[in-house]
Write an enzyme that holds these catalytic residues in place. Structure first.
Site, PDB file in Angstrom:
ATOM      1  N   ASP A  70       4.872   4.686  14.738  1.00 46.17           N
ATOM      2  CA  ASP A  70       4.858   5.742  13.719  1.00 46.17           C
ATOM      3  C   ASP A  70       3.621   6.624  13.824  1.00 46.17           C
ATOM      4  OD1 ASP A  70       3.092   3.769  12.925  1.00 46.17           O
ATOM      5  OD2 ASP A  70       4.165   3.215  11.118  1.00 46.17           O
ATOM      6  N   ASP A 139       5.008  -3.771   0.519  1.00 41.07           N
ATOM      7  CA  ASP A 139       6.352  -3.606  -0.038  1.00 41.07           C
ATOM      8  C   ASP A 139       7.429  -4.002   0.975  1.00 41.07           C
ATOM      9  OD1 ASP A 139       6.030  -1.567   1.767  1.00 41.07           O
ATOM     10  OD2 ASP A 139       6.412   0.070   0.363  1.00 41.07           O
ATOM     11  N   HIS A 141       7.504  -2.881   4.145  1.00 43.73           N
ATOM     12  CA  HIS A 141       7.827  -1.857   5.145  1.00 43.73           C
ATOM     13  C   HIS A 141       7.416  -2.310   6.543  1.00 43.73           C
ATOM     14  CE1 HIS A 141       3.726   0.195   4.280  1.00 43.73           C
ATOM     15  NE2 HIS A 141       3.687  -0.085   5.563  1.00 43.73           N
ATOM     16  N   GLU A 146      10.193   2.492   4.576  1.00 44.20           N
ATOM     17  CA  GLU A 146       9.926   2.052   3.208  1.00 44.20           C
ATOM     18  C   GLU A 146      11.193   1.450   2.580  1.00 44.20           C
ATOM     19  OE1 GLU A 146       6.992   1.979   2.129  1.00 44.20           O
ATOM     20  OE2 GLU A 146       5.852   3.812   2.479  1.00 44.20           O
TER      21      GLU A 146
HETATM   22  C1  GLP Z   1       0.803   1.019   7.850  1.00 48.05           C
HETATM   23  C2  GLP Z   1       1.597   1.065   9.152  1.00 48.05           C
HETATM   24  C3  GLP Z   1       2.434  -0.173   9.332  1.00 48.05           C
HETATM   25  C4  GLP Z   1       1.584  -1.403   9.108  1.00 48.05           C
HETATM   26  C5  GLP Z   1       1.069  -1.409   7.697  1.00 48.05           C
HETATM   27  C6  GLP Z   1       0.232  -2.638   7.364  1.00 48.05           C
HETATM   28  O1  GLP Z   1       1.511   1.459   6.768  1.00 48.05           O
HETATM   29  N1  GLP Z   1       2.430   2.206   9.237  1.00 48.05           N
HETATM   30  O2  GLP Z   1       3.012  -0.180  10.616  1.00 48.05           O
HETATM   31  O3  GLP Z   1       2.342  -2.538   9.342  1.00 48.05           O
HETATM   32  O4  GLP Z   1       0.262  -0.246   7.539  1.00 48.05           O
HETATM   33  O5  GLP Z   1      -1.077  -2.424   7.745  1.00 48.05           O
HETATM   34  P1  GLP Z   1      -2.204  -3.519   7.725  1.00 48.05           P
HETATM   35  O6  GLP Z   1      -2.033  -4.289   8.974  1.00 48.05           O
HETATM   36  O7  GLP Z   1      -3.475  -2.721   7.732  1.00 48.05           O
HETATM   37  O8  GLP Z   1      -2.016  -4.327   6.496  1.00 48.05           O
END
Ligand code: GLP
Length: 244
Positions: A70, A139, A141, A146
Site C-alpha cells: 500500500d 481494527d 485491517h 479497512e
Molecule cells: C498501517 C499499514 C498496515 C500495517 C499497519 C500496522 O496501517 N498500512 O499494512 O499492518 O499499519 O502497523 P504497525 O505494524 O505499525 O502496528
C-alpha cells in the site's frame, strides 16, 4: 491443504528472525521470487534481520522482485512518511535489490484507476506473489483494507478510518497531516499469494489477534479471511498471543 500455522515467540526480535527463516527459504528456492512487502513498526526486526543475513551471505536480493501492499494517497515518493521512502530506508537501500525490481503503489497517480489496474498487471506479469508479508491493524485491517461490508478484490483506493489515522499519527507532526486516503492491494490480491507470513507483536494487538483467528471470517475483520488461505504462518510474540 495445510492448516494455519501459529508460532508464538518471546519477543518481536525473535518474531523477525522466524519470519526471516521463511524469507530465506523462499529466496533460496527461487532467487527471482516475488515478495509482497509491508510497512509499519511490526516488520522492522524482520527487515534488520534480512539486511544482516545478506551481509552474512545467506540471502541474496540481487534477483528478488518486490511489490508493496500500500501507499498513502497524496504523498510524493520522497515524502518522509511515504511508504516508498520507508522501504528505501529500512530495506532497499541496504540490500542488493535492483530499484526497477521494487514496486510500491504511486501515491500521486494522474489516473488512480489506471494506476491500480497497472499494479495488478505487474503482479500478474511477474507470475504472482510467492510470499506475502502482513501485519495487522487494530481494527483488523491488512494493507489498508479497512473493515467493510465486503472483501475488496483488487488494488483500489480507500478512505482511511479515524482509528487507522489515529494509530499512524505517531509518524506525523499532527493528525491533520495524516492522509485521509490510500491505495492498497485488495484482499483478493493478497489471498492469491502462494504463501503468507503474518507477524503480530505487542499487547495492543491481543484482542484483534483473537478476533481474526478465533472469531468468524468476516469483512468486518479483514484479516479473518486468512483462515481460508491454504498456506499461512502467523508469528506472534507472547503479548499479542495472550488471548488465544
Ligand atoms: C498501517 C499499514 C498496515 C500495517 C499497519 C500496522 O496501517 N498500512 O499494512 O499492518 O499499519 O502497523 P504497525 O505494524 O505499525 O502496528
Amino acid at each position: 491443504m495445510k492448516r494455519l500455522k501459529m508460532i508464538v515467540v518471546n519477543t518481536p526480535e525473535e518474531a523477525g528472525a522466524r519470519a526471516a527463516d521463511v524469507f530465506e527459504a523462499v529466496i533460496a528456492a527461487k532467487p527471482e521470487c516475488v515478495l509482497g512487502l509491508a510497512t509499519g513498526t511490526t516488520p522492522l526486526p524482520l527487515y534488520r534481520e534480512l539486511i544482516a543475513r545478506e551481509k552474512a551471505g545467506t540471502i541474496r536480493f540481487a534477483e528478488v522482485r518486490t511489490v508493496n501492499l500500500d501507499e498513502y494517497k497524496g504523498l510524493q515518493p520522497n515524502h518522509p512518511q511515504s511508504y516508498r521512502r520507508f522501504m528505501q530506508e529500512h530495506l532497499f537501500d541496504h540490500v542488493s535489490i535492483k530499484t526497477e525490481n521494487t514496486c510500491v503503489p504511486c501515491g500521486l497517480p494522474e489516473n488512480p484507476d489506471a494506476m491500480c489496474a497497472a499494479y495488478e498487471d505487474t503482479i500478474e506479469r511477474w507470475g504472482g506473489i510467492d510470499l506475502q508479508l502482513l501485519s495487522i491493524g487494530h481494527d483488523g485491517h491488512v494493507g489498508f483494507n479497512e473493515p467493510e461490508d465486503t472483501f475488496p478484490m483488487y488494488t483500489h483506493e480507500v478512505q482511511l478510518t479515524e482509528m487507522t489515522r489515529e494509530a499512524n499519527k505517531r509518524f506525523f507532526d499532527s493528525i491533520d497531516e495524516v492522509p485521509t486516503a490510500a491505495f492498497t492491494m485488495g484482499i483478493g490480491t493478497i489471498m492469491k499469494a502462494r504463501k503468507i507470513v503474518m507477524i503480530i507483536t505487542g499487547a495492543d494487538k491481543a484482542d484483534i489477534t483473537y478476533a481474526a483467528f478465533c472469531g468468524p471470517v468476516t469483512p468486518k475483520v479483514p484479516a479473518s479471511i486468512l483462515q481460508f488461505h491454504p498456506d499461512v504462518t502467523v508469528i506472534c510474540d507472547k503479548a499479542a498471543a495472550a488471548k488465544l
